[in-house]
Design a protein around this motif. Structure first.
Motif, PDB file in Angstrom:
ATOM      1  N   ASP A 156      95.611  55.269 -17.161  1.00 34.64           N
ATOM      2  CA  ASP A 156      96.420  56.474 -17.176  1.00 34.64           C
ATOM      3  C   ASP A 156      95.628  57.703 -16.729  1.00 34.64           C
ATOM      4  OD1 ASP A 156      98.589  55.013 -17.994  1.00 34.64           O
ATOM      5  OD2 ASP A 156      98.378  55.549 -20.099  1.00 34.64           O
ATOM      6  N   LEU A 157      94.339  57.720 -17.053  1.00 35.85           N
ATOM      7  CA  LEU A 157      93.512  58.859 -16.641  1.00 35.85           C
ATOM      8  C   LEU A 157      93.463  58.985 -15.122  1.00 35.85           C
ATOM      9  CD1 LEU A 157      90.499  58.573 -19.098  1.00 35.85           C
ATOM     10  CD2 LEU A 157      92.155  60.414 -18.996  1.00 35.85           C
ATOM     11  N   TYR A 158      93.289  57.852 -14.474  1.00 37.23           N
ATOM     12  CA  TYR A 158      93.187  57.881 -13.011  1.00 37.23           C
ATOM     13  C   TYR A 158      94.507  58.317 -12.381  1.00 37.23           C
ATOM     14  CZ  TYR A 158      88.831  55.442 -13.893  1.00 37.23           C
ATOM     15  OH  TYR A 158      87.574  55.111 -14.351  1.00 37.23           O
ATOM     16  N   LYS A 159      95.621  57.874 -12.949  1.00 41.91           N
ATOM     17  CA  LYS A 159      96.935  58.295 -12.449  1.00 41.91           C
ATOM     18  C   LYS A 159      97.100  59.806 -12.619  1.00 41.91           C
ATOM     19  CE  LYS A 159      99.365  53.961 -13.321  1.00 41.91           C
ATOM     20  NZ  LYS A 159     100.403  53.306 -14.133  1.00 41.91           N
ATOM     21  N   ALA A 160      96.660  60.308 -13.770  1.00 41.95           N
ATOM     22  CA  ALA A 160      96.774  61.752 -14.033  1.00 41.95           C
ATOM     23  C   ALA A 160      95.921  62.552 -13.050  1.00 41.95           C
ATOM     24  CB  ALA A 160      96.351  62.053 -15.463  1.00 41.95           C
ATOM     25  N   ILE A 161      94.746  62.030 -12.735  1.00 39.33           N
ATOM     26  CA  ILE A 161      93.870  62.722 -11.775  1.00 39.33           C
ATOM     27  C   ILE A 161      94.514  62.741 -10.394  1.00 39.33           C
ATOM     28  CG2 ILE A 161      91.663  62.545 -10.549  1.00 39.33           C
ATOM     29  CD1 ILE A 161      90.491  61.522 -13.245  1.00 39.33           C
ATOM     30  N   ARG A 162      95.069  61.606  -9.983  1.00 36.94           N
ATOM     31  CA  ARG A 162      95.725  61.538  -8.669  1.00 36.94           C
ATOM     32  C   ARG A 162      96.942  62.454  -8.616  1.00 36.94           C
ATOM     33  NH1 ARG A 162      92.379  60.329  -4.732  1.00 36.94           N
ATOM     34  NH2 ARG A 162      91.140  58.530  -5.279  1.00 36.94           N
ATOM     35  N   LYS A 163      97.662  62.573  -9.725  1.00 40.51           N
ATOM     36  CA  LYS A 163      98.799  63.492  -9.774  1.00 40.51           C
ATOM     37  C   LYS A 163      98.327  64.929  -9.603  1.00 40.51           C
ATOM     38  CE  LYS A 163     102.796  64.983 -12.506  1.00 40.51           C
ATOM     39  NZ  LYS A 163     102.778  66.282 -11.907  1.00 40.51           N
ATOM     40  N   MET A 164      97.209  65.266 -10.245  1.00 33.29           N
ATOM     41  CA  MET A 164      96.655  66.614 -10.093  1.00 33.29           C
ATOM     42  C   MET A 164      96.286  66.873  -8.640  1.00 33.29           C
ATOM     43  SD  MET A 164      94.389  66.731 -13.621  1.00 33.29           S
ATOM     44  CE  MET A 164      93.240  67.910 -13.008  1.00 33.29           C
ATOM     45  N   ARG A 179      97.762  65.369  -5.982  1.00 33.64           N
ATOM     46  CA  ARG A 179      99.039  65.506  -5.250  1.00 33.64           C
ATOM     47  C   ARG A 179      99.660  66.883  -5.461  1.00 33.64           C
ATOM     48  NH1 ARG A 179      99.773  60.420  -7.255  1.00 33.64           N
ATOM     49  NH2 ARG A 179     101.240  61.143  -8.831  1.00 33.64           N
ATOM     50  N   ASP A 180      99.509  67.401  -6.692  1.00 41.73           N
ATOM     51  CA  ASP A 180     100.053  68.728  -7.013  1.00 41.73           C
ATOM     52  C   ASP A 180      99.170  69.851  -6.491  1.00 41.73           C
ATOM     53  OD1 ASP A 180     102.099  67.399  -8.295  1.00 41.73           O
ATOM     54  OD2 ASP A 180     101.328  67.775 -10.320  1.00 41.73           O
ATOM     55  N   ARG A 181      98.075  69.467  -5.836  1.00 41.16           N
ATOM     56  CA  ARG A 181      97.115  70.398  -5.252  1.00 41.16           C
ATOM     57  C   ARG A 181      96.386  71.252  -6.292  1.00 41.16           C
ATOM     58  NH1 ARG A 181      97.951  69.569   0.070  1.00 41.16           N
ATOM     59  NH2 ARG A 181     100.045  69.409   0.883  1.00 41.16           N
ATOM     60  N   ASP A 182      96.253  70.692  -7.503  1.00 33.80           N
ATOM     61  CA  ASP A 182      95.488  71.376  -8.548  1.00 33.80           C
ATOM     62  C   ASP A 182      93.987  71.158  -8.351  1.00 33.80           C
ATOM     63  OD1 ASP A 182      97.787  72.329  -9.825  1.00 33.80           O
ATOM     64  OD2 ASP A 182      97.963  70.506 -11.037  1.00 33.80           O
TER      65      ASP A 182
END
Length: 125
Positions: free
Chosen positions: A1-9, A11-14
């Motif tokens: 889940d951590l890696y998914k959250a990082i990839r989402k960040m 994608r969101d350009r955070d």
């Protein structure tokens, strides 16, 4: 889940790709530590993040509390680049409050200095 959250960040350009790589490397290293990796195993009966410990005078909020049977592990995350005796004192207070509940025979506390890559075991007095 951590890696998914990082990839989402990402994608969101955070964060950018360099930060993604840095965070993934940090997670991989942390999970190589047996103490830390145990905290994220599915064996816990209950895991609470920022769980409130309410006292007569105040509310205390450790970052992570994991419970399995009569064992409880309390973790507080620190992101700075310096250790402080205050953090140990704070953890001892958390442990004392958990002990006062009278529900657990094995109570453990840790301060995780994430930026420093260190885990400090704190013993209740």
């Amino acid at each position: 889940d951590l890696y998914k959250a990082i990839r989402k960040m990402e994608r969101d350009r955070d964060i950018d790709e360099a930060k993604v790589q840095e965070l993934c490397k940090c997670i991989d290293k942390a999970m190589g530590n047996n103490i830390i990796s145990e905290w994220f195993e599915p064996k816990w009966d209950d895991v609470r993040t920022e769980a409130e410990i309410i006292t007569k005078d105040s509310v205390r909020r450790p970052d992570r509390v994991m419970i399995s049977g009569d064992r409880v592990v309390v973790v507080d995350y620190k992101f700075g680049d310096k250790k402080s005796k205050y953090y140990n004192k704070q953890m001892k207070e958390y442990l004392s409050l958990v002990d006062a509940m009278g529900c657990y025979k094995q109570i453990e506390g840790y301060v995780w200095y994430i930026s420093l890559g260190e885990v400090e075991h704190v013993v209740m007095e």
